[in-house]
Design a protein around this motif. Sequence first.
Motif, PDB file in Angstrom:
ATOM      1  N   ASP A 156       1.353   8.525  -2.133  1.00 20.21           N
ATOM      2  CA  ASP A 156       2.510   7.496  -1.839  1.00 20.21           C
ATOM      3  C   ASP A 156       2.446   7.208  -0.311  1.00 20.21           C
ATOM      4  O   ASP A 156       2.488   6.065  -0.027  1.00 20.21           O
ATOM      5  N   ALA A 157       2.110   8.284   0.495  1.00 17.86           N
ATOM      6  CA  ALA A 157       2.011   7.948   1.912  1.00 17.86           C
ATOM      7  C   ALA A 157       0.817   7.142   2.331  1.00 17.86           C
ATOM      8  O   ALA A 157       0.538   6.628   3.083  1.00 17.86           O
ATOM      9  N   TYR A 158      -0.102   7.748   1.274  1.00 15.13           N
ATOM     10  CA  TYR A 158      -1.727   6.682   1.524  1.00 15.13           C
ATOM     11  C   TYR A 158      -1.352   5.461   1.313  1.00 15.13           C
ATOM     12  O   TYR A 158      -1.847   4.292   1.744  1.00 15.13           O
ATOM     13  N   ARG A 159      -0.778   5.256   0.159  1.00  7.77           N
ATOM     14  CA  ARG A 159      -0.369   3.833  -0.306  1.00  7.77           C
ATOM     15  C   ARG A 159       0.464   3.213   0.823  1.00  7.77           C
ATOM     16  O   ARG A 159       0.095   1.897   1.150  1.00  7.77           O
ATOM     17  N   VAL A 160       1.385   3.684   1.570  1.00  7.78           N
ATOM     18  CA  VAL A 160       1.966   2.973   2.513  1.00  7.78           C
ATOM     19  C   VAL A 160       0.909   2.756   3.775  1.00  7.78           C
ATOM     20  O   VAL A 160       0.888   1.584   4.378  1.00  7.78           O
ATOM     21  N   ARG A 161       0.278   3.579   4.120  1.00 10.94           N
ATOM     22  CA  ARG A 161      -0.810   3.194   4.961  1.00 10.94           C
ATOM     23  C   ARG A 161      -1.668   2.147   4.584  1.00 10.94           C
ATOM     24  O   ARG A 161      -2.082   1.206   5.739  1.00 10.94           O
ATOM     25  N   ARG A 162      -2.125   1.999   3.497  1.00 10.69           N
ATOM     26  CA  ARG A 162      -2.837   0.964   2.915  1.00 10.69           C
ATOM     27  C   ARG A 162      -2.294  -0.486   3.040  1.00 10.69           C
ATOM     28  O   ARG A 162      -2.667  -1.572   3.498  1.00 10.69           O
ATOM     29  N   TYR A 163      -0.906  -0.527   2.694  1.00 11.35           N
ATOM     30  CA  TYR A 163      -0.243  -1.651   2.811  1.00 11.35           C
ATOM     31  C   TYR A 163       0.082  -2.325   4.021  1.00 11.35           C
ATOM     32  O   TYR A 163      -0.145  -3.376   4.402  1.00 11.35           O
ATOM     33  N   LEU A 164       0.505  -1.237   5.022  1.00  7.64           N
ATOM     34  CA  LEU A 164       0.444  -1.458   6.352  1.00  7.64           C
ATOM     35  C   LEU A 164      -0.870  -2.342   7.009  1.00  7.64           C
ATOM     36  O   LEU A 164      -0.732  -3.192   7.909  1.00  7.64           O
ATOM     37  N   LEU A 165      -2.107  -1.683   6.495  1.00 11.24           N
ATOM     38  CA  LEU A 165      -3.197  -2.343   6.978  1.00 11.24           C
ATOM     39  C   LEU A 165      -3.719  -3.291   6.221  1.00 11.24           C
ATOM     40  O   LEU A 165      -4.756  -4.058   6.470  1.00 11.24           O
ATOM     41  N   GLY A 166      -3.141  -3.796   4.843  1.00  7.88           N
ATOM     42  CA  GLY A 166      -3.359  -5.009   4.127  1.00  7.88           C
ATOM     43  C   GLY A 166      -4.592  -4.599   3.367  1.00  7.88           C
ATOM     44  O   GLY A 166      -5.361  -5.597   3.192  1.00  7.88           O
ATOM     45  N   VAL A 167      -4.686  -3.554   2.722  1.00  6.08           N
ATOM     46  CA  VAL A 167      -5.800  -3.076   1.898  1.00  6.08           C
ATOM     47  C   VAL A 167      -5.328  -3.033   0.231  1.00  6.08           C
ATOM     48  O   VAL A 167      -4.661  -1.820  -0.014  1.00  6.08           O
ATOM     49  N   ALA A 168      -5.741  -3.807  -0.407  1.00  7.37           N
ATOM     50  CA  ALA A 168      -5.348  -3.470  -1.880  1.00  7.37           C
ATOM     51  C   ALA A 168      -6.475  -2.615  -2.627  1.00  7.37           C
ATOM     52  O   ALA A 168      -7.365  -2.728  -2.429  1.00  7.37           O
ATOM     53  N   GLU A 169      -5.728  -1.864  -3.640  1.00  7.09           N
ATOM     54  CA  GLU A 169      -6.531  -1.136  -4.356  1.00  7.09           C
ATOM     55  C   GLU A 169      -6.068  -1.007  -5.796  1.00  7.09           C
ATOM     56  O   GLU A 169      -4.950  -0.787  -5.843  1.00  7.09           O
ATOM     57  N   GLY A 170      -7.017  -1.097  -6.934  1.00  8.69           N
ATOM     58  CA  GLY A 170      -6.524  -0.737  -8.432  1.00  8.69           C
ATOM     59  C   GLY A 170      -5.981  -2.043  -8.952  1.00  8.69           C
ATOM     60  O   GLY A 170      -5.679  -2.970  -8.211  1.00  8.69           O
ATOM     61  N   GLN A 171      -5.985  -1.914 -10.107  1.00  8.51           N
ATOM     62  CA  GLN A 171      -5.605  -3.094 -11.025  1.00  8.51           C
ATOM     63  C   GLN A 171      -4.210  -3.565 -10.825  1.00  8.51           C
ATOM     64  O   GLN A 171      -3.783  -4.603 -10.902  1.00  8.51           O
ATOM     65  N   ALA A 172      -3.145  -2.863 -10.289  1.00  5.33           N
ATOM     66  CA  ALA A 172      -1.677  -3.287  -9.866  1.00  5.33           C
ATOM     67  C   ALA A 172      -1.825  -4.325  -8.706  1.00  5.33           C
ATOM     68  O   ALA A 172      -0.960  -4.932  -8.696  1.00  5.33           O
TER      69      ALA A 172
END
Length: 448
Positions: A247-263
């Motif tokens: 989840d911490a990695y997800r937050v980091r991706r979202y703040l940088l604007g990086v999408a990942e995975g089919q969701a």
Amino acid sequence: MQILPRSAPGRGLSPLPLPFVCQSCQRSLRRFSVTSRRASAATATAPSTPPPSSSPPPSGYALLTSRRLISLAGPDAPRFLHGLITRSVVDESGGAGARHRHNTPVSSHTSLAAGAPGFYSGFLNATGRVLYDVFVYRDTLGISADAADGEAFIVEVDAAQVHTLASHIKRYKLRSKTSFRVLDEGEVAAWQVWDGSSLSSPGSPLLSQLKDSIVLPDTRAPGMGYRVLRRGGASGLDVDLAQCDDDAYRVRRYLLGVAEGQAEIPREQALPLEANMDLMGGIDFRKGCYVGQELTIRTRHRGIVRKRILPCLLYPPNPSSSFSSPPGALEYKPYIISHEGIHGEEGKEELSAENIPANLSIGRDGAKGRSAGTWLRGVGNVGLALCRLQIMTDVELPGETAAGAPFDPTRDEFVVKWGMDEEGGGGQSVKIKAFVPDWMRERLQEGT
């Protein structure tokens, strides 16, 4: 999607009000939505794990439980993979990774020289929509011990789609001298490591000590860090950094604007350029034929991508005096509304982005008109949405004229609503603001 066969009982005899789609339409490229109102309501109220209490640390590492791995090897593996993904695996003469040619806005980040550990790429369908976003690694771990040098690869994909991707590979394999298998979760694991100060190169002391590992720079966005594949599953990494969760990695991706995975990159719906795969170095625009190339190249040469996935901030629909105008910075908080009722009602209700159903339309607050975008997924008060650039941002598209007044970040507000009744009453809503990260803005300007 539930589909009734031709021999299904009549409407009066069916125990469930299932939709009927004929076999001819099933074979067509049209998509049918059969999501019921009950399912949407269940999604909105489904329980979820508490969001992270704070932003991820500036230095850390996380086990990516949301990702799984497929081993692919054989004499034909390089050329077989080359014909399925958006990046080059072989050169014109057929050598594996000997030379890579490209024409992307971030050319210095996307070249694949001989011996490089891997790259970011994607599988497309025949109409150029994204099926899977993947990382492809050269197998230096010896997973396929019988394969010759340069003939073995490891493909990292969304964990929920690993067996679907295996079926996709099997469909195209035919007589190709290529073998593949889904790796067990305890066999090899994927990790993300980030530390802007000491991870300046894969040869840094912090990463060079990793044994039985593949270290791949994650160049999708500045600050993403490194992808690491290591034998032994979730046994941990020998690095002197704070260990975080997925989840911490997800937050980091979202703040940088990086999408990942089919969701976050809807399967068979999103175009690779809408998912920013061109800006993140995931497409080689000069390689030969591959599945989905025609529409991808056409979109590239037209030079107009009206929608892109952007990081978004969610905030209360009836803000307090501290939110007299739309928020000016993208900052993570664990809840959108904390210890106060929704719509000003009294209570102790808390709302997080994980409670908001996916694929909701984004509209202008207090005005009617065309949809401004589509909400995808989030955690806490941040997430990702597919946004119309000229409506929700100040990005100017080449050759395009805005239909209305220019975007004003201090005035224009947008809203996401769900759970409404047939008359449009009731339900819940939150306001949403899109941000264009600096790295994305720079690469967009380089591309034009």
